[in-house]
Design a protein around this motif. Structure first.
Motif, PDB file in Angstrom:
ATOM      1  N   VAL A   1       5.637   7.008  -4.817  1.00 55.75           N
ATOM      2  CA  VAL A   1       6.443   6.563  -5.958  1.00 55.75           C
ATOM      3  C   VAL A   1       7.783   7.295  -5.906  1.00 55.75           C
ATOM      4  O   VAL A   1       7.820   8.528  -5.932  1.00 55.75           O
ATOM      5  CB  VAL A   1       5.730   6.843  -7.300  1.00 55.75           C
ATOM      6  CG1 VAL A   1       6.615   6.405  -8.470  1.00 55.75           C
ATOM      7  CG2 VAL A   1       4.381   6.137  -7.327  1.00 55.75           C
TER       8      VAL A   1
ATOM      9  N   ARG B   1       3.805   1.565  -1.416  1.00 54.94           N
ATOM     10  CA  ARG B   1       4.336   1.755  -2.773  1.00 54.94           C
ATOM     11  C   ARG B   1       3.289   2.337  -3.710  1.00 54.94           C
ATOM     12  O   ARG B   1       3.627   2.999  -4.689  1.00 54.94           O
ATOM     13  CB  ARG B   1       4.866   0.427  -3.315  1.00 54.94           C
ATOM     14  CG  ARG B   1       6.215   0.031  -2.730  1.00 54.94           C
ATOM     15  CD  ARG B   1       6.842  -1.103  -3.529  1.00 54.94           C
ATOM     16  NE  ARG B   1       6.108  -2.347  -3.357  1.00 54.94           N
ATOM     17  CZ  ARG B   1       6.378  -3.228  -2.394  1.00 54.94           C
ATOM     18  NH1 ARG B   1       7.351  -2.988  -1.523  1.00 54.94           N
ATOM     19  NH2 ARG B   1       5.689  -4.343  -2.306  1.00 54.94           N
ATOM     20  N   ARG B   2       2.023   2.092  -3.426  1.00 61.13           N
ATOM     21  CA  ARG B   2       0.961   2.684  -4.249  1.00 61.13           C
ATOM     22  C   ARG B   2       0.828   4.174  -3.959  1.00 61.13           C
ATOM     23  O   ARG B   2       0.531   4.965  -4.854  1.00 61.13           O
ATOM     24  CB  ARG B   2      -0.377   1.986  -3.977  1.00 61.13           C
ATOM     25  CG  ARG B   2      -0.506   0.612  -4.629  1.00 61.13           C
ATOM     26  CD  ARG B   2      -1.961   0.195  -4.699  1.00 61.13           C
ATOM     27  NE  ARG B   2      -2.571   0.140  -3.371  1.00 61.13           N
ATOM     28  CZ  ARG B   2      -2.658  -0.955  -2.619  1.00 61.13           C
ATOM     29  NH1 ARG B   2      -2.156  -2.100  -3.085  1.00 61.13           N
ATOM     30  NH2 ARG B   2      -3.227  -0.920  -1.442  1.00 61.13           N
ATOM     31  N   ARG B   3       1.052   4.545  -2.706  1.00 62.61           N
ATOM     32  CA  ARG B   3       0.866   5.940  -2.310  1.00 62.61           C
ATOM     33  C   ARG B   3       2.139   6.774  -2.484  1.00 62.61           C
ATOM     34  O   ARG B   3       2.073   7.999  -2.506  1.00 62.61           O
ATOM     35  CB  ARG B   3       0.405   6.017  -0.858  1.00 62.61           C
ATOM     36  CG  ARG B   3      -0.931   5.334  -0.624  1.00 62.61           C
ATOM     37  CD  ARG B   3      -1.473   5.646   0.750  1.00 62.61           C
ATOM     38  NE  ARG B   3      -2.715   4.903   0.998  1.00 62.61           N
ATOM     39  CZ  ARG B   3      -3.903   5.280   0.565  1.00 62.61           C
ATOM     40  NH1 ARG B   3      -4.008   6.376  -0.162  1.00 62.61           N
ATOM     41  NH2 ARG B   3      -4.978   4.566   0.826  1.00 62.61           N
TER      42      ARG B   3
ATOM     43  N   VAL C   1      -1.522  10.210  -4.384  1.00 67.97           N
ATOM     44  CA  VAL C   1      -0.162   9.674  -4.512  1.00 67.97           C
ATOM     45  C   VAL C   1       0.855  10.792  -4.280  1.00 67.97           C
ATOM     46  O   VAL C   1       0.597  11.964  -4.566  1.00 67.97           O
ATOM     47  CB  VAL C   1       0.043   9.038  -5.914  1.00 67.97           C
ATOM     48  CG1 VAL C   1      -0.042  10.092  -7.005  1.00 67.97           C
ATOM     49  CG2 VAL C   1       1.377   8.298  -5.989  1.00 67.97           C
TER      50      VAL C   1
ATOM     51  N   ASP D   1       0.831  -1.202   0.000  1.00 65.21           N
ATOM     52  CA  ASP D   1       0.000   0.000   0.000  1.00 65.21           C
ATOM     53  C   ASP D   1       0.868   1.255   0.000  1.00 65.21           C
ATOM     54  O   ASP D   1       0.538   2.255  -0.659  1.00 65.21           O
ATOM     55  CB  ASP D   1      -0.915  -0.002   1.225  1.00 65.21           C
ATOM     56  CG  ASP D   1      -1.887   1.172   1.214  1.00 65.21           C
ATOM     57  OD1 ASP D   1      -2.618   1.322   0.223  1.00 65.21           O
ATOM     58  OD2 ASP D   1      -1.877   1.948   2.188  1.00 65.21           O
TER      59      ASP D   1
END
Length: 311
Positions: free
Chosen positions: A20, A16-18, A82, A14
């Motif tokens: 970058v 890594r999704r939020r 993000v 989660d």
């Protein structure tokens, strides 16, 4: 209770999704990672820039690795869902500590704003370590600075400019470090204030943490300002002491010149090739000339002493 524990557990996927991470030194990897996100670091061009989807916030940080201080640039692109960071490399050391903090407080990883808070917190800690390093370097030079202000070393020998060149150079390095730290803290404070403005009012706990972070950043900046004033004062003290020492040396040579100038003038007269000089035929001509030369030397010396120029 089990559901609450699961919800607050740290989830790397989660995160890594939020968040970058984009390496600035590898354009190919950078292009792959920001593809489809709508992020354009080139358009931001290293300045604060806002679009419909992102706020771009550049910061410059000083990092300590052993006895080496490096300066790195990081750009945050903060979106609604993000956070994208343009950073020197994929594994950026200060951000490792931010990840460790998010493991301890998993709710920070639940939003890009929480992630950015953790990253700014880590950068502020790194900046504080750099300032502490500069402060320790100044403390290590205490004995040398003390000798410079007194004008003599531990053996009682006079200290000159050449003796203090290394110390002055290290003090100049310390001044440069704290000056750059002041600049970095201004950029960090600006990024933190933008983050606070972008944080939703419903995220009360995160808002309080960001407020504390802003105060901490300002506190580190004040520490840097204090160290900067301190190093400037020490530099001025050393240079003033050396100037006084040089002036004393010039004064000594001036006094010597003033004392020996009249005897030199008398010697010049007797060095001339006159046909007849009556005192050369006197029985006590040599003694009279010697006494005249001595009196001519003592008169300026007595005048200088009366004026207090020998002190």
């Amino acid at each position: 209770m089990e559901t609450r524990t699961e919800r607050t557990r740290f989830d790397p996927v989660d995160l890594r999704r939020r968040w970058v991470q984009v390496p600035a030194g590898d354009p190919q990897v950078a292009a792959e990672r920001i593809e489809g996100l709508g992020v354009d670091f080139a358009a931001a061009n290293g300045r604060v820039w806002e679009t419909d989807d992102f706020v771009y916030l550049p910061v410059v940080v000083n990092l300590r690795t052993g006895d080496t201080i490096s300066r790195e640039a990081v750009v945050f692109a903060l979106g609604h869902d993000v956070l994208v960071t343009l950073q020197p490399e994929v594994r950026f050391a200060p951000f490792d500590k931010a990840v460790a903090r998010m493991r301890r407080t998993p709710h920070l990883a639940g939003s890009p704003h929480g992630v950015m808070y953790a990253l700014l917190y880590a950068l502020n800690e790194a900046a504080e370590r750099v300032i502490d390093y500069a402060s320790d370097a100044l403390e290590a030079m205490t004995d040398e600075i003390d000798m410079a202000t007194k004008g003599v070393d531990e053996n009682g020998r006079d200290i000159g400019v050449m003796d203090m060149q290394d110390t002055i150079a290290r003090m100049n390095e310390a001044e440069e470090i704290v000056s750059r730290s002041q600049e970095s803290q201004l950029l960090l404070a600006r990024a933190a204030r933008y983050l606070r403005a972008e944080t939703a009012a419903s995220e009360v706990e995160l808002g309080k943490l960001i407020d504390i972070l802003i105060a901490d950043i300002d506190g580190v900046k004040e520490h840097a300002s204090f160290e900067h004033d301190k190093v400037r004062y020490l530099q001025q003290s050393i240079m003033t002491s050396l100037d006084v020492k040089q002036n004393q040396i010039v004064k000594v040579f001036t006094i010597i010149t003033a004392v020996f100038l009249p005897p030199t003038l008398i010697a010049t007269f007797y060095g001339m090739n006159f046909t007849w000089m009556p005192e050369l035929e006197w029985e006590h001509g040599f003694l009279v000339t010697t006494l005249l030369t001595l009196v001519a030397a003592l008169i300026p010396l007595a005048y200088i002493k009366r004026k207090g120029w020998l002190r």
